[in-house]
Design a protein around this motif. Structure first.
Motif, PDB file in Angstrom:
ATOM      1  N   ASP A 144      14.867   0.205   0.114  1.00 28.37           N
ATOM      2  CA  ASP A 144      14.290  -1.037   0.622  1.00 28.37           C
ATOM      3  C   ASP A 144      15.220  -2.197   0.261  1.00 28.37           C
ATOM      4  OD1 ASP A 144      13.834  -1.479  -2.088  1.00 28.37           O
ATOM      5  OD2 ASP A 144      11.687  -1.080  -1.974  1.00 28.37           O
ATOM      6  N   THR A 146      15.133  -4.541  -2.072  1.00 32.98           N
ATOM      7  CA  THR A 146      15.484  -4.665  -3.487  1.00 32.98           C
ATOM      8  C   THR A 146      16.513  -3.630  -3.879  1.00 32.98           C
ATOM      9  OG1 THR A 146      13.306  -5.567  -4.042  1.00 32.98           O
ATOM     10  CG2 THR A 146      14.557  -4.585  -5.837  1.00 32.98           C
ATOM     11  N   ASN A 285       7.476  -6.341  -2.863  1.00 32.90           N
ATOM     12  CA  ASN A 285       8.044  -5.449  -3.867  1.00 32.90           C
ATOM     13  C   ASN A 285       6.959  -4.997  -4.851  1.00 32.90           C
ATOM     14  OD1 ASN A 285       9.687  -4.106  -5.640  1.00 32.90           O
ATOM     15  ND2 ASN A 285      10.806  -5.901  -6.334  1.00 32.90           N
ATOM     16  N   ARG A 287       7.604  -3.032  -7.455  1.00 26.68           N
ATOM     17  CA  ARG A 287       8.203  -2.658  -8.739  1.00 26.68           C
ATOM     18  C   ARG A 287       7.612  -3.446  -9.904  1.00 26.68           C
ATOM     19  NH1 ARG A 287      11.701  -2.079  -4.723  1.00 26.68           N
ATOM     20  NH2 ARG A 287      13.230  -0.378  -4.728  1.00 26.68           N
ATOM     21  N   ALA A 302       8.044  -0.496  -1.671  1.00 25.74           N
ATOM     22  CA  ALA A 302       7.522  -1.757  -1.147  1.00 25.74           C
ATOM     23  C   ALA A 302       6.171  -1.523  -0.498  1.00 25.74           C
ATOM     24  CB  ALA A 302       8.492  -2.365  -0.142  1.00 25.74           C
TER      25      ALA A 302
END
Length: 462
Positions: A144, A146, A285, A287, A302
């Protein structure tokens, strides 16, 4: 004598497991609804293309997924190591008298989900030798936004390390690529709460929305004859400073401001269907909820958030901003970006051929309903993270893949104190019309001055 493991020739398996998000994006790509993420860096110096090629080759060992192709055997998907890694790693250099035209020609090259490599690089060099433009293409099946930036940082660091020591290597990344790593520490009742929140929002999700519609036959025909196009809007340091001051004074975020400007621009771009509420899809995101990894995995992690502000955008920008802030606060309270993730988790256990069939049928069936636009904010990053031999890029723009569905994808990334905004779309939507949307977006952002030079002057392309 001890051997530094970073300098040893790595032993890399031929087969790697896929993750649920890999399968989802691959299914989208197979009907032209996904493809490459394209990172465009401008450097005020020449890059060493030979060293960059070596850095790319070493990174294909350090991040083995990027050196694989997606394949399906006996109904099961997997990543298989490619046998053309040296060719993939080679960084082509284009000597250019018109970098914008050459850039556009590269951007419109389409991703092939069966044959395209997961990553490649091209340098577009001005003939006077004053600067280089680096185009990195990274498959969304593997990464993705990031992860794409993480890879770009790792690649430029490898480039720098090889300048000091040509034998430098990184060991293969063994960090987990688990698509649901963010859920690892969630208790059962937290997961049920996420599902309940999804069910409560279902009427809104299924209800009418402002946007453009199509049908399955038109979509599949357009996929065969897609004419991709890309437009950019760049905001310089002075403009971004004005937006920052406005955000500070109002106690809001850059994301809130950009969403409000985007919705106001889309309100003018697409007034149909009359009376339908405004909505924008914002990839997010996940994460932030996952355990930290010292060397992050290259992966998709994501979710998405649907920002819905009702039928009336408001008389002023401040009215729209207030609506956006209320909606984003509501999503933050329910964990921003987690919409629909529990359903995605259920799909994880479905065999890939059936999963692909379900997803593609859902996409094609949903075309009869107006599609909301998509705004992806990649985030704020620093130029020194991508410095080559101490020289940082001056500009960064991130592009997605043009789709035959009647939407344009807009990405926004901030590098230091400059912002790059990019739209990708099929030309049948109209280059001038999408360009007008970006100009309207520009005008709605704080600090706009009609007297200033606009960086966006799209021309109709035949």
């Amino acid at each position: 004598m001890e051997i530094d493991p970073a300098m040893a020739e790595p032993i890399i398996p031929d087969i790697f497991p896929t993750e649920p998000q890999d399968e989802l994006v691959q299914a989208f790509c197979e009907i032209a609804a996904g493809g490459y993420l394209r990172l465009l860096f401008d450097y005020p110096q020449q890059l060493d293309a030979e060293r960059l090629s070596l850095a790319m080759r070493r990174m294909l060992d350090a991040e083995p997924i990027l050196g694989c192709r997606f394949e399906v055997e006996n109904g099961k998907s997997r990543w298989r190591r490619r046998d053309d890694l040296d060719a993939i790693a080679h960084c082509r250099v284009i000597s250019s008298v018109d970098p914008e035209a050459d850039t556009h020609a590269l951007l419109v090259e389409r991703f092939d989900p069966q044959t395209s490599p997961n990553v490649n690089a091209v340098v577009i060099r001005r003939q006077n030798g004053t600067e280089d433009r680096l185009l990195l293409r990274i498959s969304h099946v593997a990464a993705d936004g990031t992860a794409a930036l993480d890879f770009a940082m790792a690649l430029t660091d490898m480039y720098n390390q090889l300048g000091k020591n040509p034998d430098y290597r990184l060991p293969p990344n063994e960090a987990s690529r688990d698509s649901f790593l963010w859920l690892r520490n969630f208790r059962a009742r937290d997961r049920w709460r996420l599902l309940w929140e999804d069910l409560k929002d279902l009427p809104k999700a299924l209800g009418p929305k402002r946007g453009l519609a199509s049908d399955a036959a038109t979509y599949l025909s357009d996929a065969e004859n897609l004419r991709p196009d890309y437009l950019t809007l760049r905001l310089d340091e002075r403009r971004v400073a004005k937006i920052d001051r406005y955000a500070y004074d109002k106690g809001v975020t850059l994301n809130d401001i950009c969403l409000a400007a985007f919705l106001r621009a889309f309100d003018e771009y697409c007034p149909e269907p009359l009376g339908a509420p405004l909505e924008v899809v914002m990839p997010t995101n996940l994460r932030r909820y996952a355990p930290l990894q010292r060397r992050p995995a290259i992966r998709n992690q994501a979710g998405s958030t649907h920002i819905r502000i009702g039928k009336d955008v408001g008389a002023t920008f401040e009215d729209t901003l207030a609506k956006v802030c209320r909606e984003t606060l509501r999503h933050k309270q329910r964990l921003l970006g987690t919409e629909g993730q529990m359903l995605t988790r259920w799909l994880a256990g479905v065999a890939y051929p059936r999963k692909k069939n379900l997803l593609q049928r859902q996409i094609l069936r949903g075309l009869k309903n107006p599609a909301p636009p998509v705004l992806t904010q990649i985030g704020h990053t620093r130029g020194n993270r991508f410095a080559c031999d101490g020289i940082a890029p001056t500009d960064l723009v991130v592009f997605g893949e043009s789709s035959p569905s009647p939407i344009f994808l807009v990405t926004l990334v901030r590098l230091n104190d400059r912002i790059g905004i990019a739209a990708c779309f099929d030309q049948r939507l109209g280059v001038q019309r999408v360009g007008s949307f970006l100009k309207r977006l520009d005008q709605n952002l704080p600090g706009y001055s009609a007297a200033r030079h606009s960086p966006l002057e799209p021309e109709e392309r035949q």
